[in-house]
Design a protein around this motif. Structure first.
Motif, PDB file in Angstrom:
ATOM      1  N   THR A  20       1.192  -0.931  -0.138  1.00 35.48           N
ATOM      2  CA  THR A  20       0.099  -0.284   0.161  1.00 35.48           C
ATOM      3  C   THR A  20       0.540   1.094  -0.460  1.00 35.48           C
ATOM      4  OG1 THR A  20      -1.784  -1.359   1.243  1.00 35.48           O
ATOM      5  CG2 THR A  20      -1.840   1.501   1.266  1.00 35.48           C
ATOM      6  N   LEU A  21       1.729   1.373   1.071  1.00 35.06           N
ATOM      7  CA  LEU A  21       2.410   1.995   0.688  1.00 35.06           C
ATOM      8  C   LEU A  21       3.513   2.537  -0.900  1.00 35.06           C
ATOM      9  CD1 LEU A  21       4.099   2.293   4.317  1.00 35.06           C
ATOM     10  CD2 LEU A  21       2.502   4.321   3.546  1.00 35.06           C
ATOM     11  N   TYR A  22       3.845   1.313  -1.309  1.00 38.31           N
ATOM     12  CA  TYR A  22       5.072   1.538  -2.238  1.00 38.31           C
ATOM     13  C   TYR A  22       4.213   1.996  -3.371  1.00 38.31           C
ATOM     14  CZ  TYR A  22       6.030   0.008  -7.012  1.00 38.31           C
ATOM     15  OH  TYR A  22       6.448   0.697  -8.481  1.00 38.31           O
ATOM     16  N   TYR A  23       2.359   2.136  -3.524  1.00 31.68           N
ATOM     17  CA  TYR A  23       1.203   2.605  -4.497  1.00 31.68           C
ATOM     18  C   TYR A  23       0.949   3.976  -3.940  1.00 31.68           C
ATOM     19  CZ  TYR A  23       0.603  -1.622  -6.019  1.00 31.68           C
ATOM     20  OH  TYR A  23       0.610  -2.814  -7.285  1.00 31.68           O
ATOM     21  N   ALA A  24       1.181   4.209  -2.253  1.00 31.39           N
ATOM     22  CA  ALA A  24       0.897   5.884  -1.930  1.00 31.39           C
ATOM     23  C   ALA A  24       1.958   6.215  -2.785  1.00 31.39           C
ATOM     24  CB  ALA A  24       0.522   6.002  -0.514  1.00 31.39           C
ATOM     25  N   THR A  25       3.378   5.965  -2.395  1.00 25.84           N
ATOM     26  CA  THR A  25       4.533   6.847  -2.840  1.00 25.84           C
ATOM     27  C   THR A  25       4.676   7.373  -3.763  1.00 25.84           C
ATOM     28  OG1 THR A  25       6.104   5.385  -1.164  1.00 25.84           O
ATOM     29  CG2 THR A  25       6.690   6.874  -2.452  1.00 25.84           C
ATOM     30  N   SER A  26       4.659   6.485  -4.786  1.00 21.25           N
ATOM     31  CA  SER A  26       4.474   7.501  -6.737  1.00 21.25           C
ATOM     32  C   SER A  26       2.537   8.241  -6.769  1.00 21.25           C
ATOM     33  CB  SER A  26       3.561   5.862  -7.222  1.00 21.25           C
ATOM     34  OG  SER A  26       4.793   5.383  -7.277  1.00 21.25           O
ATOM     35  N   PHE A  27       1.682   8.206  -6.125  1.00 20.97           N
ATOM     36  CA  PHE A  27       0.626   8.886  -5.576  1.00 20.97           C
ATOM     37  C   PHE A  27       1.346  10.394  -5.117  1.00 20.97           C
ATOM     38  CE2 PHE A  27      -2.395   5.075  -6.085  1.00 20.97           C
ATOM     39  CZ  PHE A  27      -1.423   5.011  -7.305  1.00 20.97           C
ATOM     40  N   MET A  28       1.966  10.101  -4.068  1.00 25.62           N
ATOM     41  CA  MET A  28       2.765  11.660  -3.856  1.00 25.62           C
ATOM     42  C   MET A  28       2.772  12.213  -4.254  1.00 25.62           C
ATOM     43  SD  MET A  28       4.207  10.673   0.438  1.00 25.62           S
ATOM     44  CE  MET A  28       2.843   8.938   1.393  1.00 25.62           C
ATOM     45  N   PHE A  29       4.230  11.846  -5.393  1.00 28.85           N
ATOM     46  CA  PHE A  29       4.796  12.716  -6.120  1.00 28.85           C
ATOM     47  C   PHE A  29       3.380  13.417  -6.977  1.00 28.85           C
ATOM     48  CE2 PHE A  29       8.688  10.049  -4.637  1.00 28.85           C
ATOM     49  CZ  PHE A  29       9.257  11.100  -4.512  1.00 28.85           C
TER      50      PHE A  29
ATOM     51  N   ILE B  17      10.179  14.427   2.132  1.00 26.20           N
ATOM     52  CA  ILE B  17      10.312  15.606   2.260  1.00 26.20           C
ATOM     53  C   ILE B  17       9.476  16.134   1.690  1.00 26.20           C
ATOM     54  CG2 ILE B  17      12.135  16.519   1.695  1.00 26.20           C
ATOM     55  CD1 ILE B  17      13.893  13.415   3.331  1.00 26.20           C
ATOM     56  N   CYS B  18       9.413  16.022   0.369  1.00 28.05           N
ATOM     57  CA  CYS B  18       8.447  16.516  -1.253  1.00 28.05           C
ATOM     58  C   CYS B  18       7.645  17.083  -0.690  1.00 28.05           C
ATOM     59  CB  CYS B  18       8.513  15.918  -2.550  1.00 28.05           C
ATOM     60  SG  CYS B  18      10.314  15.509  -2.828  1.00 28.05           S
ATOM     61  N   ALA B  19       6.617  16.249   0.286  1.00 26.00           N
ATOM     62  CA  ALA B  19       5.350  17.252   0.466  1.00 26.00           C
ATOM     63  C   ALA B  19       5.780  18.375   1.531  1.00 26.00           C
ATOM     64  CB  ALA B  19       4.587  16.345   1.369  1.00 26.00           C
ATOM     65  N   TYR B  20       7.033  18.132   2.502  1.00 27.52           N
ATOM     66  CA  TYR B  20       6.850  19.272   3.106  1.00 27.52           C
ATOM     67  C   TYR B  20       7.061  20.499   2.250  1.00 27.52           C
ATOM     68  CZ  TYR B  20       9.186  22.317   7.148  1.00 27.52           C
ATOM     69  OH  TYR B  20       9.356  22.914   7.272  1.00 27.52           O
ATOM     70  N   LEU B  21       8.257  20.164   1.906  1.00 27.28           N
ATOM     71  CA  LEU B  21       9.349  21.158   0.935  1.00 27.28           C
ATOM     72  C   LEU B  21       8.196  21.897  -0.262  1.00 27.28           C
ATOM     73  CD1 LEU B  21      12.409  19.497  -0.349  1.00 27.28           C
ATOM     74  CD2 LEU B  21      12.487  21.306   1.419  1.00 27.28           C
ATOM     75  N   VAL B  22       6.835  21.002  -0.668  1.00 28.26           N
ATOM     76  CA  VAL B  22       6.043  21.971  -1.306  1.00 28.26           C
ATOM     77  C   VAL B  22       4.885  23.221  -0.824  1.00 28.26           C
ATOM     78  CG1 VAL B  22       3.683  21.468  -2.823  1.00 28.26           C
ATOM     79  CG2 VAL B  22       5.602  20.337  -2.944  1.00 28.26           C
ATOM     80  N   TRP B  23       4.849  22.575   1.033  1.00 25.75           N
ATOM     81  CA  TRP B  23       4.653  22.879   1.705  1.00 25.75           C
ATOM     82  C   TRP B  23       5.110  24.509   2.659  1.00 25.75           C
ATOM     83  CZ3 TRP B  23       5.512  24.541   7.458  1.00 25.75           C
ATOM     84  CH2 TRP B  23       4.510  25.589   7.524  1.00 25.75           C
TER      85      TRP B  23
END
Length: 364
Positions: A57-66, A210-216
């Motif tokens: 689940t986290l593998y797929y979620a990682t791609s969707f986060m980006f 980390i990318c999510a934090y940087l986007v924020w």
């Protein structure tokens, strides 16, 4: 329409949308003679019922986060980037060229270089539609959709005629050197106590966070982020304030394309270990739904990505262990997108009648 309280807009609207999607999914299951309770049980156990299930689940979620973050950045600049699929595929090409260029001694050296390659190739593929929008007025939705198909055709040509090793039949690159193998969650100290089996989720998951934090930070703590959001709210007002439309369109789309390209680190470098034809795995399009459901906020994108990771992995389990067709996963995803996107205003209108008396009383 009544303006909802912030907590209702952020929490209640998505929850009701999910509930409606679940109800209609249950109706579809009943219509084909299947048990909704059995389907839910299989999906929950297969997606979050064990550390092993969480690893997928986290593998797929990682791609969707980006890809969700990519759509988010563009959306705040009033740009609807639907080209995440093509940008992710070109990002995979950047990863492959970097990983195959030298015999990397260790993944810690290969990873930063591959990230740069992925981001540059993804940004470059987004730059062309961005320029056409900024200079020629070409609609970003149309051009990014077209570039998805161009990217797919280009990747087939490259894999078949350029990167395919001699004597190999399938359109794919050579295997990456062993030094590029990213550690999975079960190989990371501490996490190996939880993830005791081999899972595809890898260190890219933490890069996505980390990318999510940087986007924020970018959108809400920097001048550039303010300019992007101001431009997205009103192009005329932004121009009056001296904000260059060309700059915002180009910068927002370059960042968006780079984030989509970074998705390839997860599956091309982290899971496949080589470049395959469908390197994006559909994550570019799912990222649109993730951003919509996450209210175009990094925290919401993370939560929505995990939800779609659950749907993706749980749907695969349905196809393996039940007679329910695996295509139902697409139906459920479509219903989630329908209620969180197209019918979002309907839910807001219903809640508006509920909150209208309290809002009117507070105004008085």
């Amino acid at each position: 329409m009544v303006k909802l309280p912030t907590w209702a807009d952020v929490i209640l609207v998505p929850l009701i949308s999910l509930l409606l999607a679940a109800i209609f999914s249950a109706i579809v299951l009943l219509a084909i003679g299947q048990s909704p309770m059995e389907a839910m049980k299989v999906m929950v156990e297969g997606a979050v019922g064990s550390p092993y299930a969480w690893g997928y689940t986290l593998y797929y979620a990682t791609s969707f986060m980006f890809t969700g973050l990519a759509v988010t950045v563009a959306f705040h600049g009033s740009l609807f980037n639907i080209g995440g699929e093509g940008q992710a595929q070109l990002g995979g090409l950047g990863v492959a060229l970097v990983c195959l260029s030298i015999n990397w001694p260790h993944w810690a050296l290969a990873l930063p270089a591959a990230m740069i390659g992925a981001a540059l190739f993804g940004a470059a593929w987004a730059a062309i539609p961005a320029y056409l929008q900024a200079k020629r007025g070409s609609h970003i939705v149309i051009t990014t959709i077209m570039f998805n198909y161009i990217a797919a055709a280009l990747m087939i040509h490259i894999l078949v005629n350029v990167l395919r090793p001699a004597g190999q039949m399938d359109p794919a690159s050579a295997n990456f050197p062993e030094g590029t193998n990213l550690p999975t969650l079960h190989e990371i100290p501490g996490l190996s106590l939880i993830f005791t089996k081999q899972v595809p989720a890898n260190v890219t998951f933490f890069i996505a966070l980390i990318c999510a934090y940087l986007v924020w930070v970018l959108l809400w703590r920097t001048r550039l982020g303010y300019e992007i959001r101001a431009f997205g709210k009103s192009e005329k007002a932004a121009a009056y304030a001296g904000i260059s439309s060309f700059k915002i369109i180009m910068v927002a789309m370059l960042i968006s394309g780079a984030l989509s390209g970074l998705m390839a680190i997860n599956n091309v470098m982290g899971e496949s270990g080589r470049l395959l034809q469908n390197a994006s795995e559909g994550a570019g399009f799912i990222g649109i739904a993730v951003a919509l459901m996450g209210r175009n906020h990094p925290v919401g994108v993370i939560l929505a990505a995990i939800l779609f990771g659950f749907l993706f992995q749980g749907g695969a389990e349905l196809g393996l262990w039940t007679s329910i067709p695996i295509e139902l996963r697409t139906v459920v995803q479509g219903l989630v997108i329908l209620f969180t996107g197209a019918l979002d205003q309907m839910v807001r209108m219903m809640l508006g009648f509920v909150f209208r008396p309290s809002l009117a009383k507070g105004a008085a």
